[in-house]
Design an enzyme around this catalytic site. Structure first.
Site, PDB file in Angstrom:
ATOM      1  CG  HIS A   1      -0.201   0.169   2.527  1.00 40.30           C
ATOM      2  ND1 HIS A   1       0.247  -0.907   3.262  1.00 40.30           N
ATOM      3  CD2 HIS A   1       0.195   1.281   3.215  1.00 40.30           C
ATOM      4  CE1 HIS A   1       0.869  -0.473   4.346  1.00 40.30           C
ATOM      5  NE2 HIS A   1       0.856   0.853   4.336  1.00 40.30           N
TER       6      HIS A   1
ATOM      7  CG  HIS B   1       7.152   5.223   1.259  1.00 35.66           C
ATOM      8  ND1 HIS B   1       7.140   6.428   1.942  1.00 35.66           N
ATOM      9  CD2 HIS B   1       6.811   4.273   2.175  1.00 35.66           C
ATOM     10  CE1 HIS B   1       6.805   6.207   3.203  1.00 35.66           C
ATOM     11  NE2 HIS B   1       6.597   4.912   3.370  1.00 35.66           N
TER      12      HIS B   1
END
Length: 307
Positions: free
Chosen positions: A136, A254
């Site tokens: 995620h 990220h």
């Protein structure tokens, strides 16, 4: 997709047909090489959390990790994010990249790290039982909502996303690096992603931060440094004033691949940052919804189809 439930009164006898059913034509068994269709996205939300094995925080059950948010009656851990289930070939590429990042010693989870500065990596690609885990990009830090706030927070964020006219978007990994959590108790090996054409991540972050602020919860990224204005103006929605939360945080987004309890050395940080991504850099990671996880419940908010 939901599982079909039957009432307790429906016994086996009640389900027997009144007369023998007609024989169905016999079909050949499917080829062993035939690929099964992918599971619907909603299936993963049903099993998004592992089974709790202790009512207390016990780091020995979680590889030495300590719970950032303690269990408190009436408090619900909450997280907003976009989710990615890599395909089989993508998983193989990511696993190979993690192995390269582990360093020339090739340490595994069972290796002795006392005499090396290379952090011991714990992959986030699979669970301890070998099940694939979703990856995620966070749109919030782990925050806490009270019981009475859960429904209204989800409704507030859902309405904002659906009114935002943010289209589905794709991101491309461009750098491997180390980041720490806020408490600096864990360090994560992450894939930084390039800013998407639609600036969808910054726009979603602004919506999430505004919803969090309405419930007296801290913002992600914007709370740690002043919002930097986008270089290019982007329409954040119709009739929505997001200036307070708007900014360009493209350097922050990220995908975490692995974690460690050991802080990487400067030398290891430089080595990891200099690794070539290879085929991982050619991946296209697409998102068409936002996940809102409150406790063990996951709500999926799909981006509006009309622009």
């Amino acid at each position: 997709m939901s599982l079909v439930q039957y009432s307790d009164s429906e016994s086996d006898a009640d389900c027997q047909p009144a007369s023998p059913p007609a024989k169905k034509p016999r079909h050949e068994a499917p080829s062993k090489g035939l690929a099964l269709p992918p599971l619907p996205a909603a299936f993963h939300d049903l099993y998004a959390s592992s089974t709790r094995v202790s009512v207390k925080d016990d780091p020995s059950l979680h590889g030495g990790r300590k719970r950032v948010i303690p269990h408190v009656e009436g408090n619900w851990s909450t997280h907003v994010y976009v989710e990615w289930y890599p395909a089989k070939d993508e998983l193989a590429l990511l696993a190979a990249l993690i192995a390269r990042a582990q360093g020339p010693a090739g340490l595994s989870d069972d290796s002795d790290t006392e005499n090396t500065s290379t952090p011991r990596l714990h992959s986030l690609l699979h669970s301890d039982l070998g099940a694939q885990l979703p990856l995620h990009i966070s749109l919030s830090a782990p925050v806490v909502l009270r019981t009475e706030q859960r429904a209204s927070f989800t409704e507030t964020l859902t309405r904002s996303i659906r009114d935002s006219y943010i289209p589905p978007f794709t991101v491309i990994p461009d750098t491997l690096k180390w980041v720490s959590n806020h408490e600096r108790t864990r360090w994560f090996l992450v894939l930084h992603v390039a800013r998407p054409v639609s600036d969808g991540l910054n726009r979603l972050l602004a919506l999430s931060n505004r919803a969090l602020a309405a419930f007296d919860q801290p913002s992600l990224y914007a709370s740690s440094r002043g919002a930097r204005r986008n270089r290019a103006p982007v329409a954040h929605g119709r009739g929505q004033d997001l200036n307070e939360f708007s900014g360009d945080y493209s350097d922050c987004f990220h995908i975490s691949l692995a974690w460690s309890l050991v802080e990487p050395s400067k030398k290891d940080e430089e080595r990891v940052r200099g690794l070539e991504l290879g085929d991982v850099g050619s991946m296209r990671v697409s998102f068409d919804s936002v996940k809102v996880k409150i406790g063990n419940h996951v709500e999926s908010v799909v981006f509006p189809s009309e622009i």
